[in-house]
Design a protein around this motif. Structure first.
Motif, PDB file in Angstrom:
ATOM      1  N   ARG A 189       0.852  -1.184   0.000  1.00 30.26           N
ATOM      2  CA  ARG A 189       0.000   0.000   0.000  1.00 30.26           C
ATOM      3  C   ARG A 189       0.892   1.239   0.000  1.00 30.26           C
ATOM      4  O   ARG A 189       2.126   1.130   0.068  1.00 30.26           O
ATOM      5  N   LEU A 190       0.283   2.412  -0.059  1.00 36.80           N
ATOM      6  CA  LEU A 190       1.031   3.656  -0.117  1.00 36.80           C
ATOM      7  C   LEU A 190       1.046   4.345   1.242  1.00 36.80           C
ATOM      8  O   LEU A 190       0.026   4.397   1.935  1.00 36.80           O
ATOM      9  N   ARG A 191       2.216   4.860   1.599  1.00 39.73           N
ATOM     10  CA  ARG A 191       2.325   5.749   2.756  1.00 39.73           C
ATOM     11  C   ARG A 191       2.384   7.172   2.199  1.00 39.73           C
ATOM     12  O   ARG A 191       3.224   7.487   1.355  1.00 39.73           O
ATOM     13  N   VAL A 192       1.479   8.011   2.693  1.00 41.72           N
ATOM     14  CA  VAL A 192       1.322   9.361   2.137  1.00 41.72           C
ATOM     15  C   VAL A 192       1.482  10.387   3.245  1.00 41.72           C
ATOM     16  O   VAL A 192       0.847  10.282   4.308  1.00 41.72           O
ATOM     17  N   ARG A 193       2.321  11.375   3.006  1.00 44.69           N
ATOM     18  CA  ARG A 193       2.485  12.510   3.913  1.00 44.69           C
ATOM     19  C   ARG A 193       1.947  13.740   3.200  1.00 44.69           C
ATOM     20  O   ARG A 193       2.425  14.092   2.114  1.00 44.69           O
ATOM     21  N   VAL A 194       0.970  14.406   3.815  1.00 45.86           N
ATOM     22  CA  VAL A 194       0.288  15.478   3.092  1.00 45.86           C
ATOM     23  C   VAL A 194      -0.324  16.465   4.067  1.00 45.86           C
ATOM     24  O   VAL A 194      -0.687  16.111   5.202  1.00 45.86           O
ATOM     25  N   THR A 201      -0.101  11.776   8.058  1.00 48.56           N
ATOM     26  CA  THR A 201       0.589  10.640   7.460  1.00 48.56           C
ATOM     27  C   THR A 201      -0.387   9.480   7.406  1.00 48.56           C
ATOM     28  O   THR A 201      -0.938   9.071   8.433  1.00 48.56           O
ATOM     29  N   PHE A 202      -0.617   8.981   6.207  1.00 47.94           N
ATOM     30  CA  PHE A 202      -1.566   7.890   6.003  1.00 47.94           C
ATOM     31  C   PHE A 202      -0.824   6.637   5.555  1.00 47.94           C
ATOM     32  O   PHE A 202       0.126   6.702   4.786  1.00 47.94           O
ATOM     33  N   GLU A 203      -1.295   5.497   6.034  1.00 52.13           N
ATOM     34  CA  GLU A 203      -0.947   4.208   5.437  1.00 52.13           C
ATOM     35  C   GLU A 203      -2.097   3.247   5.737  1.00 52.13           C
ATOM     36  O   GLU A 203      -2.279   2.862   6.897  1.00 52.13           O
ATOM     37  N   THR A 212      -5.656  -3.586   4.504  1.00 50.58           N
ATOM     38  CA  THR A 212      -5.869  -3.991   3.123  1.00 50.58           C
ATOM     39  C   THR A 212      -4.516  -4.027   2.429  1.00 50.58           C
ATOM     40  O   THR A 212      -3.496  -3.623   2.993  1.00 50.58           O
ATOM     41  N   PHE A 213      -4.507  -4.521   1.214  1.00 51.51           N
ATOM     42  CA  PHE A 213      -3.294  -4.496   0.400  1.00 51.51           C
ATOM     43  C   PHE A 213      -3.695  -4.544  -1.065  1.00 51.51           C
ATOM     44  O   PHE A 213      -4.790  -4.979  -1.422  1.00 51.51           O
ATOM     45  N   HIS A 214      -2.793  -4.102  -1.908  1.00 53.74           N
ATOM     46  CA  HIS A 214      -3.051  -4.023  -3.335  1.00 53.74           C
ATOM     47  C   HIS A 214      -1.872  -4.592  -4.105  1.00 53.74           C
ATOM     48  O   HIS A 214      -0.728  -4.529  -3.643  1.00 53.74           O
ATOM     49  N   ALA A 247       5.785   3.663  -1.647  1.00 54.70           N
ATOM     50  CA  ALA A 247       5.133   2.357  -1.736  1.00 54.70           C
ATOM     51  C   ALA A 247       5.730   1.445  -0.676  1.00 54.70           C
ATOM     52  O   ALA A 247       6.949   1.245  -0.629  1.00 54.70           O
ATOM     53  N   VAL A 248       4.886   0.916   0.194  1.00 55.03           N
ATOM     54  CA  VAL A 248       5.305   0.024   1.267  1.00 55.03           C
ATOM     55  C   VAL A 248       5.018  -1.417   0.830  1.00 55.03           C
ATOM     56  O   VAL A 248       3.863  -1.782   0.589  1.00 55.03           O
ATOM     57  N   VAL A 249       6.057  -2.217   0.717  1.00 58.16           N
ATOM     58  CA  VAL A 249       5.936  -3.598   0.259  1.00 58.16           C
ATOM     59  C   VAL A 249       5.669  -4.496   1.463  1.00 58.16           C
ATOM     60  O   VAL A 249       6.363  -4.408   2.482  1.00 58.16           O
ATOM     61  N   ILE A 250       4.652  -5.357   1.360  1.00 59.23           N
ATOM     62  CA  ILE A 250       4.376  -6.312   2.431  1.00 59.23           C
ATOM     63  C   ILE A 250       4.485  -7.732   1.894  1.00 59.23           C
ATOM     64  O   ILE A 250       4.283  -7.992   0.708  1.00 59.23           O
TER      65      ILE A 250
END
Length: 949
Positions: A341-346, A389-391, A395-397, A422-425
């Protein structure tokens, strides 16, 4: 030996392990097995004995040369126990190593009947009656200092626990996906450092995950497990004075529809609202008076300790490019198809919504979402008005590209790299296998296999990570298991999944369903190559990890599967007339009929009947079931003879004259040696006739290269590997793929997505060829269980100048490879201590054995290095196909003619010696033959060939 025993410099014990996991010494049973590796400068080092001790106490002598899965030599462990373990070894050279670094062994199991956590959830669903994320909490007062504390927790859903405001670990999507109605797993996390004297708070973040997901196809998906999530906690605390305190979930807990996660689904994605953050909710003293008492769910399944590594964040990728699509949308390219998923700082206005839509590919410049089918794969981020900061958490994509809508301000490359990661799991398995060759395209293929495995090993082995599926398809892992066992230490992961296989079989009279866990309204009837995972995967764990415990655990399910097949096959011992997937996704199958293969499905099914009976016989021998050896061995031979009598001719042809049919006969030992050789020749001829293009689907692809090289046709296998036309392994590489595709042509040459309803760009099955790269091209294979004895037998193929592979075996790092130099092949291998290797050199030298250490040999290069004969318009199509450079020259010349008929020649399926190139070119406009003639003249001139006349 005693503590005064002199030690030998240069020999030491490394990596002491308990049971299977690689992320800690976790004892999931009172008598866990021990393993260790040894580093030594002593050539040929071999263990004569070992000593082990607990907590620095008296050493126990082990008179064994084994260092893999050694039986527990001490009294059985008790629940909640912790001990330090040390090992030292003595070699046959008489030298003794120092003691290993101490390893802390933790019991992660509970006593029978001890589990007391009840499954609790929110009292009522949210406004949409969908699965509702939320928060649960309680408090605990501890009257003294904490000596040790372990959290045992599980869920109907996905969760994370906080203690006094801190997450208990870095795992995600806990407890993962198992066959929930039969089997649940719990974590066992050391939380001693998070607790304190006095007031403590325990909180749970909770969402539905796989428990509440809807499964099915064509818009008819249904909830399978439950409508709402629940969590169960069992916190065991030992105080300094020896007092035991236990906190468990129950009706005294409280919960709320609160927290930043508003809505969450595996397929849909997540809505995260930073404005809903609840400050201090998992700290002591939080006022939860407005929170409601929890709902308590009944559950008959007692969680067992997790035996596999959890899912974790295993990597991060930066934005590679910011793309403005033809329609004006903003798309971020991360350069690699990944899962996470994406980690977003905004920072932006409160209530503003950023929408992130994920996909694996672009189609004509726009986000290619059709392959997602009914999966929205979309996250919505609601800003708080501050620095957010969102993550998304639950869920996962599967994606390489993310379309961004609603971003506050400009999102150029610099801004995107600063704001979005992009955070890889993946399940956190240790990487163990590597391969490298002189061809960068082959290297990229291998890396694509690695990345595809990483993305599809998320709690269980899935078929794909992006669309409305992501299921544990048994056929996929059945063919990919050997590759998986080399690239990563997947022993614990697969052993855990096999327990679900056994549970699902027990519920279905021995039938291994097409997906495990089984959640579909169809697919509970036997299907060849899919259900056979019940026999194949346990055998893989024996061969690659020496895991005899897993084999013994699964032996009843292996027998159950074999007995199901015997009932179906009857007196004829042929599996006929039932639905089968067959050689799924044969490249000639129509896009809307992936089962429409060239090889008859009964041939495939009956071949797998023989294969499973053979493997059950082998397992019976391993576990000491003499009656099973006799029964299944006799039936396997009778079924083999029945297959040969029904489907082969006296001259060695198979009724389905197709690549997969011959590959099955050869690799499954379905025919005698003489017929095997004839079939190898026929297989090579079929591959050549197809212009050295692959003609196999899920069943044939993992074994065709072994069938070719095993019958003396390494040259044909090499051409098949290095082919770049569609269908081929390297076609996807030439199209920019960064993972393995589901279909050979998931993306068409014009950049359009395959029109079939089912298309994935991250699907590891065809990547099973990597196991052949390791074992045969580089030449490192197991010759005894767990690589105790290696087989080093590289097969240099034309088109490569070198190949090398490294593998962290259960005994240490091994290596094998070769390099071509001045008409010779230099072969080398590294054999780890306490192992040996059987070596077969490329010039056909007889087998010989070597011990631990580095070895090197130089032999003549056996490959044909002569200049090919000249190629003209009078050459046969077979002769053109046999000459890779001429083959490419002809196709390029035809394409350059720009006649609009190029496809007719490129799709030609009859590259034989009965037709000439000139005869074939008459289908093209009159100028094309002359252009081809000119191109061939140039080629012949470059190669110094003289063309008569």
């Amino acid at each position: 030996m005693n503590d005064d025993t002199p030690t030998t410099a240069g020999t030491r014990v490394r990596e002491v392990r308990v049971e299977r996991r690689t992320d800690g010494a976790f004892a999931d049973t009172p008598t866990p097995r021990l393993s260790w590796t040894v580093e030594s400068d002593v050539p040929g080092w071999w263990q004569a004995g070992a000593e082990v001790r607990l907590d620095g106490g008296e050493a126990l002598r082990l008179d064994t040369d084994e260092s893999r899965f050694v039986p527990w030599p001490f009294d059985p462990l008790t629940p909640h126990a912790r001990h330090t373990l040390e090992v030292r070894v003595t070699g046959t050279d008489g030298g003794t190593s120092p003691w290993s670094d101490p390893v802390t062994v933790r019991s992660v199991f509970l006593a029978d009947g001890e589990w007391a956590g009840r499954f609790v959830g929110l009292a009522g669903p949210g406004p949409d009656d969908d699965a509702t994320p939320g928060l649960l909490r309680t408090e605990l007062d501890l009257p003294g200092d904490v000596a040790r504390a372990t959290l045992y927790a599980s869920a109907h859903g996905v969760y994370q626990v906080e203690i006094n405001g801190q997450d208990v670990d870095d795992a995600v999507l806990k407890p993962g996906w198992t066959a929930y109605q039969h089997r649940l797993v719990h974590e066992a996390t050391d939380v001693t450092a998070l607790l304190r004297t006095g007031a403590n708070a325990v909180g749970v973040r909770l969402a539905g995950g796989w428990w509440t997901e809807k499964y099915g196809f064509h818009g008819a998906a249904q909830t399978f497990y439950g409508e709402q999530p629940a969590a169960a906690v069992h916190l065991h605390v030992e105080l300094a004075d020896g007092t035991i305190r236990v906190l468990t979930t129950g009706p005294d807990w409280r919960g709320a529809v609160a927290g930043v996660v508003v809505a969450s689904g595996i397929y849909a994605g997540e809505r995260v609202d930073a404005g809903r953050a609840v400050s201090g909710w998992s700290l002591p003293g939080f006022d939860d008076a407005a929170w409601a008492p929890v709902r308590v769910d009944a559950s008959d399944v007692v969680p067992e300790p997790a035996i596999a590594e959890p899912v974790r964040r295993v990597g991060e990728l930066s934005v590679r490019e910011v793309i403005t699509t033809p329609s004006g949308r903003t798309v971020l390219d991360f350069g690699q198809n990944l899962v996470g998923r994406l980690r977003v700082r905004v920072t932006g206005e409160r209530g503003q919504v950023i929408t992130l839509r994920h996909a694996e590919v672009l189609e004509h410049g726009e986000l290619g979402v059709r392959p997602l089918r009914h999966a929205a794969a979309t996250d919505h981020l609601v800003l708080s008005g501050g620095d957010d900061t969102f993550e998304p958490e639950f869920t996962f994509h599967g994606f390489r590209y993310a379309e961004v809508d609603g971003w506050p301000g400009e999102l150029d490359l610099e801004a995107a790299r600063a704001a979005v990661t992009a955070v890889v799991i993946s399940s956190d398995m240790r990487r163990t296998g590597w391969f490298e060759s002189s061809d960068e395209r082959v290297n990229r293929l291998h890396e694509n296999v690695v990345q595809g495995m990483r993305g599809n090993f998320v709690s269980l082995p899935t078929d794909c990570p992006q669309r409305d599926e992501r299921l544990g398809w048994t056929g996929d892992i059945q063919v990919f298991g050997p590759t998986a066992s080399y690239l990563f230490d997947s022993n614990a992961f697969l052993a855990s999944w096999l327990r679900d296989v056994a549970a699902e079989q027990a519920a279905r009279g021995g039938v291994c369903p097409i997906v495990v866990p089984f959640v579909l309204p169809f697919g509970s009837k036997p299907a060849a190559a899919w259900g056979d995972a019940a026999a194949v995967v346990p055998t893989t764990l024996l061969e690659r990890f020496a895991d005899r415990r897993a084999l013994a655990e699964q032996y009843p399910s292996m027998r159950a599967w074999a007995d199901v097949l015997l009932d179906l096959s009857g007196e004829r011992l042929l599996w006929e007339g039932m639905f089968q997937f067959g050689d799924w996704l044969d490249p000639d199958a129509p896009p809307d009929d992936p089962a429409g293969a060239k090889t008859d499905p009964d041939i495939v099914a009956s071949a797998y009947l023989v294969r499973s009976l053979q493997l059950v016989t082998r397992a019976a021998r391993e576990v000491g079931d003499a009656a099973g050896v006799e029964r299944y061995g006799d039936l396997a031979e009778r079924a083999r003879l029945a297959w040969a009598a029904e489907y082969t001719t006296p001259s060695g042809r198979i009724v389905s004259d197709a690549q997969t049919a011959y590959a099955l006969a050869i690799t499954f030992d379905l025919v005698d040696d003489a017929t095997r050789a004839v079939m190898g020749d026929r297989l090579a001829w079929l591959v050549r006739r197809a212009g050295y293009r692959i003609g196999t689907g899920f069943v044939g692809t993992p074994i065709i290269q072994d069938a070719l090289t095993g019958t003396g046709h390494a040259d044909v296998a090499g051409r098949l590997l290095l082919q770049t036309g569609v269908p081929s392994w390297l076609y996807a590489v030439t199209m920019g793929a960064t993972t393995v595709w589901e279909r050979w042509d998931s993306m068409l040459p014009d950049g359009s997505i395959n029109p079939g309803e089912m298309t994935s760009f991250n699907h590891y099955a065809f990547g099973a060829v990597a196991d052949w790269l390791h074992r045969t091209v580089a030449g490192l294979a197991p010759d005894a269980a767990g690589y105790r004895r290696l087989r080093v037998a590289p097969v240099p193929i034309a088109g490569l100048d070198h190949a090398v592979t490294r593998f962290s075996t259960p005994y240490g790092l091994a290596e094998a490879g070769w390099v071509a130099r001045d008409g010779e092949i230099v072969v080398h291998t590294v054999v780890p201590p306490n192992a040996s290797a059987v070596v077969v050199l490329p010039d056909g030298s007889g087998e010989f054995e070597v011990g631990a250490g580095r070895h090197e040999w130089t032999v003549p290069d056996p490959r044909d290095r002569s200049v090919p004969p000249p190629v003209t318009l009078g050459s046969t199509l077979g002769a053109v196909a046999d000459d890779p450079e001429a083959f490419a020259t002809v196709l390029a010349a035809v394409e350059a003619a720009d006649t609009g008929h190029t496809g007719a020649l490129r799709s030609l399926k009859e590259w034989t010696d009965q037709r000439t190139l000139e005869e074939e070119l008459v289908r093209l406009p009159s100028g094309a033959p002359e252009q081809v003639r000119t191109a061939l003249d140039d080629l012949n001139a470059r190669r110094g060939a003289v063309v008569a006349g």
